[in-house]
Design a protein around this motif. Structure first.
Motif, PDB file in Angstrom:
ATOM      1  N   LYS A  57       0.818  -1.211   0.000  1.00 34.84           N
ATOM      2  CA  LYS A  57       0.000   0.000   0.000  1.00 34.84           C
ATOM      3  C   LYS A  57       0.853   1.262   0.000  1.00 34.84           C
ATOM      4  O   LYS A  57       0.353   2.345  -0.236  1.00 34.84           O
ATOM      5  CB  LYS A  57      -0.914  -0.007   1.232  1.00 34.84           C
ATOM      6  CG  LYS A  57      -2.038  -1.027   1.135  1.00 34.84           C
ATOM      7  CD  LYS A  57      -2.788  -1.136   2.442  1.00 34.84           C
ATOM      8  CE  LYS A  57      -4.036  -1.974   2.268  1.00 34.84           C
ATOM      9  NZ  LYS A  57      -5.126  -1.248   1.598  1.00 34.84           N
ATOM     10  N   CYS A  94      -5.254   0.714  -2.368  1.00 37.52           N
ATOM     11  CA  CYS A  94      -5.694   1.801  -1.500  1.00 37.52           C
ATOM     12  C   CYS A  94      -4.678   1.992  -0.378  1.00 37.52           C
ATOM     13  O   CYS A  94      -4.231   1.000   0.199  1.00 37.52           O
ATOM     14  CB  CYS A  94      -7.055   1.414  -0.913  1.00 37.52           C
ATOM     15  SG  CYS A  94      -7.680   2.598   0.288  1.00 37.52           S
ATOM     16  N   MET A  96      -5.243   3.220   2.501  1.00 40.11           N
ATOM     17  CA  MET A  96      -5.856   2.961   3.813  1.00 40.11           C
ATOM     18  C   MET A  96      -5.910   1.451   4.018  1.00 40.11           C
ATOM     19  O   MET A  96      -5.578   0.687   3.108  1.00 40.11           O
ATOM     20  CB  MET A  96      -7.238   3.616   3.865  1.00 40.11           C
ATOM     21  CG  MET A  96      -7.136   5.132   3.772  1.00 40.11           C
ATOM     22  SD  MET A  96      -8.705   5.969   3.538  1.00 40.11           S
ATOM     23  CE  MET A  96      -8.963   5.780   1.790  1.00 40.11           C
ATOM     24  N   ASP A  97      -6.313   1.014   5.193  1.00 41.65           N
ATOM     25  CA  ASP A  97      -6.196  -0.417   5.481  1.00 41.65           C
ATOM     26  C   ASP A  97      -7.337  -0.864   6.399  1.00 41.65           C
ATOM     27  O   ASP A  97      -7.158  -0.999   7.610  1.00 41.65           O
ATOM     28  CB  ASP A  97      -4.829  -0.679   6.147  1.00 41.65           C
ATOM     29  CG  ASP A  97      -4.345  -2.108   5.914  1.00 41.65           C
ATOM     30  OD1 ASP A  97      -5.059  -2.875   5.232  1.00 41.65           O
ATOM     31  OD2 ASP A  97      -3.263  -2.445   6.416  1.00 41.65           O
ATOM     32  N   CYS A  98      -8.498  -1.089   5.809  1.00 47.49           N
ATOM     33  CA  CYS A  98      -9.642  -1.535   6.605  1.00 47.49           C
ATOM     34  C   CYS A  98      -9.545  -3.052   6.793  1.00 47.49           C
ATOM     35  O   CYS A  98      -9.273  -3.782   5.828  1.00 47.49           O
ATOM     36  CB  CYS A  98     -10.949  -1.178   5.907  1.00 47.49           C
ATOM     37  SG  CYS A  98     -11.105   0.601   5.630  1.00 47.49           S
ATOM     38  N   TYR A 100     -11.651  -5.297   7.074  1.00 44.05           N
ATOM     39  CA  TYR A 100     -12.627  -6.137   6.369  1.00 44.05           C
ATOM     40  C   TYR A 100     -12.512  -6.013   4.843  1.00 44.05           C
ATOM     41  O   TYR A 100     -13.281  -6.615   4.103  1.00 44.05           O
ATOM     42  CB  TYR A 100     -14.055  -5.749   6.786  1.00 44.05           C
ATOM     43  CG  TYR A 100     -14.314  -4.255   6.716  1.00 44.05           C
ATOM     44  CD1 TYR A 100     -14.443  -3.607   5.498  1.00 44.05           C
ATOM     45  CD2 TYR A 100     -14.415  -3.479   7.868  1.00 44.05           C
ATOM     46  CE1 TYR A 100     -14.651  -2.250   5.415  1.00 44.05           C
ATOM     47  CE2 TYR A 100     -14.620  -2.110   7.799  1.00 44.05           C
ATOM     48  CZ  TYR A 100     -14.738  -1.499   6.576  1.00 44.05           C
ATOM     49  OH  TYR A 100     -14.941  -0.145   6.485  1.00 44.05           O
ATOM     50  N   CYS A 101     -11.548  -5.236   4.351  1.00 46.84           N
ATOM     51  CA  CYS A 101     -11.528  -4.863   2.922  1.00 46.84           C
ATOM     52  C   CYS A 101     -11.364  -6.076   2.000  1.00 46.84           C
ATOM     53  O   CYS A 101     -10.430  -6.866   2.167  1.00 46.84           O
ATOM     54  CB  CYS A 101     -10.404  -3.873   2.684  1.00 46.84           C
ATOM     55  SG  CYS A 101     -10.290  -3.364   0.964  1.00 46.84           S
ATOM     56  N   LEU A 103     -10.244  -6.102  -0.908  1.00 44.97           N
ATOM     57  CA  LEU A 103      -9.036  -6.039  -1.739  1.00 44.97           C
ATOM     58  C   LEU A 103      -7.938  -6.951  -1.200  1.00 44.97           C
ATOM     59  O   LEU A 103      -7.054  -7.364  -1.939  1.00 44.97           O
ATOM     60  CB  LEU A 103      -8.517  -4.597  -1.821  1.00 44.97           C
ATOM     61  CG  LEU A 103      -9.425  -3.571  -2.500  1.00 44.97           C
ATOM     62  CD1 LEU A 103      -8.762  -2.198  -2.520  1.00 44.97           C
ATOM     63  CD2 LEU A 103      -9.785  -4.005  -3.921  1.00 44.97           C
ATOM     64  N   ASP A 147      -9.944   3.622  -3.576  1.00 40.25           N
ATOM     65  CA  ASP A 147     -10.692   4.757  -3.040  1.00 40.25           C
ATOM     66  C   ASP A 147     -10.572   5.882  -4.072  1.00 40.25           C
ATOM     67  O   ASP A 147      -9.491   6.149  -4.595  1.00 40.25           O
ATOM     68  CB  ASP A 147     -10.071   5.189  -1.705  1.00 40.25           C
ATOM     69  CG  ASP A 147     -10.818   6.339  -1.059  1.00 40.25           C
ATOM     70  OD1 ASP A 147     -11.572   6.079  -0.102  1.00 40.25           O
ATOM     71  OD2 ASP A 147     -10.659   7.495  -1.511  1.00 40.25           O
ATOM     72  N   LYS A 178     -13.276   7.254   1.712  1.00 37.13           N
ATOM     73  CA  LYS A 178     -13.273   7.333   3.185  1.00 37.13           C
ATOM     74  C   LYS A 178     -12.255   8.373   3.636  1.00 37.13           C
ATOM     75  O   LYS A 178     -11.794   8.354   4.756  1.00 37.13           O
ATOM     76  CB  LYS A 178     -12.887   5.976   3.787  1.00 37.13           C
ATOM     77  CG  LYS A 178     -14.000   4.953   3.827  1.00 37.13           C
ATOM     78  CD  LYS A 178     -13.664   3.834   4.815  1.00 37.13           C
ATOM     79  CE  LYS A 178     -14.649   2.698   4.711  1.00 37.13           C
ATOM     80  NZ  LYS A 178     -14.057   1.482   4.157  1.00 37.13           N
TER      81      LYS A 178
HETATM   82  S1  SF4 Z   1     -12.403  -0.663   2.412  1.00 40.64           S
HETATM   83 FE1  SF4 Z   1     -12.080   1.102   1.057  1.00 40.64          FE
HETATM   84  S2  SF4 Z   1     -10.966   2.591   2.299  1.00 40.64           S
HETATM   85 FE2  SF4 Z   1     -10.781   0.630   3.329  1.00 40.64          FE
HETATM   86  S3  SF4 Z   1      -8.856  -0.242   2.578  1.00 40.64           S
HETATM   87 FE3  SF4 Z   1     -10.492  -1.050   1.261  1.00 40.64          FE
HETATM   88  S4  SF4 Z   1     -10.610   0.364  -0.479  1.00 40.64           S
HETATM   89 FE4  SF4 Z   1      -9.444   1.400   1.172  1.00 40.64          FE
END
Ligand code: SF4
Length: 371
Positions: A57, A94, A96-98, A100-101, A103, A147, A178
């Motif tokens: 990332k 992305c 950012m690092d959610c 639950y993502c 990706l 994003d 986000k």
């Molecule tokens: S859920 Fe959206 S904001 Fe969060 S890491 Fe994945 S692409 Fe990025």
């Protein structure tokens, strides 16, 4: 620059591109820049072997996209009531690092942030789409595999996109984010053709699961700012997570939203329960072992994903839908990746066909043209 970069890679074929030049100018001098023959050289497993996906990332690649930019939303399936969304892939990954993502699974072999130097080629694809379906309106978003606004302060892609969409009657651009990276948007004239949407989660989810994102308060403030600047706005409550106290927290979040953005100014909302393939669930629980939001009770559903029990999911959907109904404006709403039967149980009616709902979401909240 709002997100850290460890390195920038530029494919040799893109070395003279305007996008590469813009990014090199915008990043700090301390970020090393490498030319590579092929994006895959930069996307090799990153040196941080403990978490190559996380390390990827922070590596950006300027590459040439060789496949079409425009496609139907990959989440669409005959099993679900589809919203007719079209996806424009101008970047993937992305910063950012959610926890639950999706990706983490979808891009597992590609641990770097790719941005496409030939993104303006997508404009021809969009013009062909409009020509082939005279009179129809389409909602096209860039926020599916990336994003839409993360890194926009260094790529500046939103400016050219907005200029293109502002001049097209039957296209609506959705920038989904986000972040609160809206500086490039303010001052442009979207002419009612651009909506900016935010995924919103209560503070508890933001703190536990949405790493490096803007806080819910900052997202709402950014939404208010772009609304005032002439953009349409929409909100995604997705994933909805059924943790103890969730109902109270989501209602409080909606109250905070409606305090800043009046319901009649909201183009639409979407909702979608937390859902994960077994593989994604394994990856997420390994990378974020201490995140309680990933450990709720779930069940393997018929689409092969783990989901919150239907009664719990339904209760949350209905609670949120009811809150928007009570707000006194007819805010168009849809469910993401849910079958028509769940839609009927939440909204009391069958979902529209994908093309109809796609058109409705593309045009809802449009300013009435002056005579
Ligand atoms: S859920 Fe959206 S904001 Fe969060 S890491 Fe994945 S692409 Fe990025």
């Amino acid at each position: 620059m709002k997100f850290d970069l460890d390195a920038l890679f530029i494919e040799r074929s893109c070395a003279d591109s305007a996008l590469a030049a813009r990014i090199v100018r915008a990043i700090p001098a301390s970020v090393p820049v490498y030319e590579v023959n092929d994006a895959r050289e930069a996307a090799m497993p990153a040196h941080d072997a403990r978490d190559p996906f996380g390390a990827g990332k922070r590596r950006m690649i300027v590459a040439r996209r060789k496949t079409p930019f425009l496609m139907a939303c990959p989440a669409g399936s005959s099993k679900f009531a589809c919203c007719g969304y079209l996806v424009l892939t101008l970047a993937s990954n992305c910063p950012m690092d959610c926890s639950y993502c999706f990706l983490q699974e979808y891009l597992a072999d590609n641990p770097a942030f790719q941005v496409y130097a030939n993104f303006a080629d997508s404009f021809e694809e969009l013009d062909r789409l409009v020509e082939s379906a005279a009179g129809r309106s389409f909602r096209v978003g860039t926020g599916e595999l990336a994003d839409s606004l993360a890194f926009d302060s260094i790529t500046g892609i939103s400016c050219e996109l907005i200029e293109f969409f502002a001049a097209r009657e039957n296209l609506t651009l959705e920038l989904k984010t986000k972040t609160d990276e809206i500086e490039n948007l303010i001052g442009l004239d979207p002419r009612g053709r651009v909506l900016v949407s935010w995924t919103l989660s209560p503070d508890a989810v933001y703190r536990s699961s949405e790493h490096r994102t803007a806080s819910p308060k900052a997202r709402i403030a950014a939404a208010r700012a772009v609304l005032d600047a002439g953009y349409r706005v929409a909100f995604h409550f997705d994933p909805l997570i059924a943790y103890p106290g969730a109902e109270r927290d989501y209602l409080q979040l909606i109250d905070e939203l409606l305090d800043s953005v009046p319901p009649e100014k909201i183009s639409f909302i979407s909702m979608g329960g937390l859902r994960m393939t077994p593989n994604l669930r394994g990856i997420a629980r390994r990378r974020f072992a201490n995140d309680p939001m990933l450990c709720g009770e779930d069940v393997l559903a018929s689409d092969g994903r783990f989901r919150t029990f239907t009664p719990l999911r339904l209760k949350l959907y209905r609670t949120l839908a009811e809150r928007f109904r009570k707000a006194g404006a007819d805010v168009p709403s849809y469910l993401c990746m849910e079958p028509a039967s769940i839609h009927e149980r939440v909204f009391g009616e069958s979902p529209l066909r994908p093309a109809r709902i796609g058109e409705r979401l593309a045009t809802s909240g449009e300013p009435v043209p002056s005579r």
